[in-house]
Enzyme design. Structure first.
Site, PDB file in Angstrom:
ATOM      1  N   ARG A 178       0.812  -1.206  -0.159  1.00 14.07           N
ATOM      2  CA  ARG A 178       0.023   0.090  -0.060  1.00 14.07           C
ATOM      3  C   ARG A 178       0.663   1.429   0.126  1.00 14.07           C
ATOM      4  O   ARG A 178       0.552   2.122   0.770  1.00 14.07           O
ATOM      5  CB  ARG A 178      -0.941  -0.020   1.073  1.00 14.07           C
TER       6      ARG A 178
ATOM      7  N   GLU B  56      -4.882   4.031   6.304  1.00 20.19           N
ATOM      8  CA  GLU B  56      -4.738   3.618   4.895  1.00 20.19           C
ATOM      9  C   GLU B  56      -5.431   4.996   3.711  1.00 20.19           C
ATOM     10  O   GLU B  56      -4.486   5.628   3.230  1.00 20.19           O
ATOM     11  CB  GLU B  56      -5.464   2.558   4.095  1.00 20.19           C
TER      12      GLU B  56
ATOM     13  N   SER C 256     -10.764  -0.853   3.305  1.00 15.99           N
ATOM     14  CA  SER C 256      -9.677  -0.910   4.595  1.00 15.99           C
ATOM     15  C   SER C 256      -9.330   0.500   4.820  1.00 15.99           C
ATOM     16  O   SER C 256      -8.764   1.133   4.176  1.00 15.99           O
ATOM     17  CB  SER C 256      -8.714  -1.800   4.279  1.00 15.99           C
TER      18      SER C 256
END
Ligand code: EPU
Length: 340
Positions: A166, A336, A240
């Site tokens: 990520r 995130e 998420s």
């Protein structure tokens, strides 16, 4: 170029938060993007680059010019091409899931595990989207970017992008100058899907697929995601909300003393990835609701807007979860999506 004032961004972010942009423009080419950047420089206003809006939490109105990237185009290079491969150039403004579906119809394989991820193609390399055993980094040749500082266009190859879990150069100070305008994918002509992700292979086996096709993987990924992840059209969310923490052996041993059943997966040498969803779930947050926001009841990693919630409420909830997980497990969760 049509610059609007005080434009609502409600339909431009997947949480559905009703904030406004001081100025707003949608650009459909690199030339228009350049024009918009020049306008912002002339007026001395800040710019905010907006893709699909599925990885952003707006906690306030946006001051300056919001530039919505709507650069379209999907072009395959069929001749000449390397054996078994299809280079595909995709405009940053293409919708990701529609792209995945289109490639499958054309018998270009390799994106099937990444079905149903919200957002745009241009945002895919920014957070190196990944799901069910595949990350976009594995399918990328290069990324075309525009430099806001110089007005130049550049081609970054996959190594230049510094991909991690990520993570990419676009999340660093250096990369903040770049606007992704197109991505160059490398897809395959052989139908040989990746089924290494346990939950996916189990589901496929249950269906009796011993050698599943890419289409079957696509359908199964859509089914699993549909069960666990709320559709942003119905319940606002940004997928998420936390990354899965990566901890070392010592930390894992300490955690396992009280939680022997904690799932963990080997990561870089001596390190393990543990599911943030498991920690949040065990701590009792799943389904928790406060004000108009909460933790999704089918996947503890997803924070949701139940209706009239706002970004500040999400930020407070996220902080409370983070504090609780640190206190209970000594594990620091990392957000995130971007917070504005
Ligand atoms: N789990 C719980 N409680 C829950 C949900 C999950 O205990 O409420 C446990 C499960 O039992 C499982 C583990 O957590 O053992 C992992 O769950 P899952 O397979 O659903 O995946 P995840 O780790 O929660 C990650 C990605 C997702 C991606 C899936 C599948 C991150 C931050 N998230 O989630 O990505 O779709 O794996 O590959 O890495 C996103 O980034 O927006 C996203 C949805």
């Amino acid at each position: 170029m049509n610059i609007e004032s005080e434009k609502s961004l409600k339909l431009f972010n997947s949480f559905g938060f009703d904030v406004s942009a001081e100025f707003f423009v949608s650009v459909s080419s690199v030339a228009e993007l350049h024009e918009a950047i020049c306008w912002s420089k002339q007026k001395s206003v800040a710019t905010f680059i907006l893709g699909g809006g599925s990885n952003i939490v707006f906690t306030r109105n946006v001051s300056g010019l919001v530039i919505h990237i709507a650069i379209k185009g999907i072009d395959a290079e069929t001749d000449p091409r390397p054996a078994d491969q299809i280079p595909l150039r995709v405009g940053a403004g293409e919708q990701w899931h529609a792209l995945v579906a289109t490639t499958l119809k054309l018998n270009y394989f390799g994106l099937e595990n990444l079905a149903l991820i919200p957002g745009s193609a241009g945002a895919a390399p920014i957070q190196n989207i990944g799901a069910y055993g595949v990350e976009i980094a594995e399918r990328l040749n290069s990324v075309e970017v525009y430099s806001k500082a110089t007005g130049d266009t550049l081609l970054l190859n996959a190594a230049d992008c510094q991909f991690g879990y990520r993570h990419s150069i676009f999340k660093t100070a250096q990369g903040a100058d770049y606007v992704v305008t197109a991505i160059n994918l490398n897809l395959l002509t052989r139908d040989k899907p990746n089924t290494t992700y346990r939950a996916l292979s189990d589901a496929l086996t249950r269906k009796g697929y011993l050698r599943p096709t890419a289409q079957q993987v696509f359908d199964e990924v859509c089914a699993i995601r549909g069960e666990k992840l709320p559709d942003p059209q119905q319940i606002g969310n940004a997928g998420s909300f936390f990354k899965n923490p990566i901890i070392d052996r010592q930390q894992l041993d300490r955690l396992m003393e009280n939680n022997p059943e904690i799932p963990h997966y080997p990561d870089k040498p001596g390190h393990f990835k543990v599911p943030a969803a498991w920690l949040i779930d065990q701590a009792g947050w799943k389904g928790h609701q406060i004000d108009n926001v909460g933790v999704h009841n089918a996947q503890a990693l997803v924070l949701v807007n139940h209706g009239d919630g706002n970004g500040q409420q999400i930020a407070i909830l996220a902080n409370n979860i983070k504090k609780d997980i640190l206190q209970r497990y000594g594990v620091l969760l990392e957000r995130e999506p971007t917070l504005y």
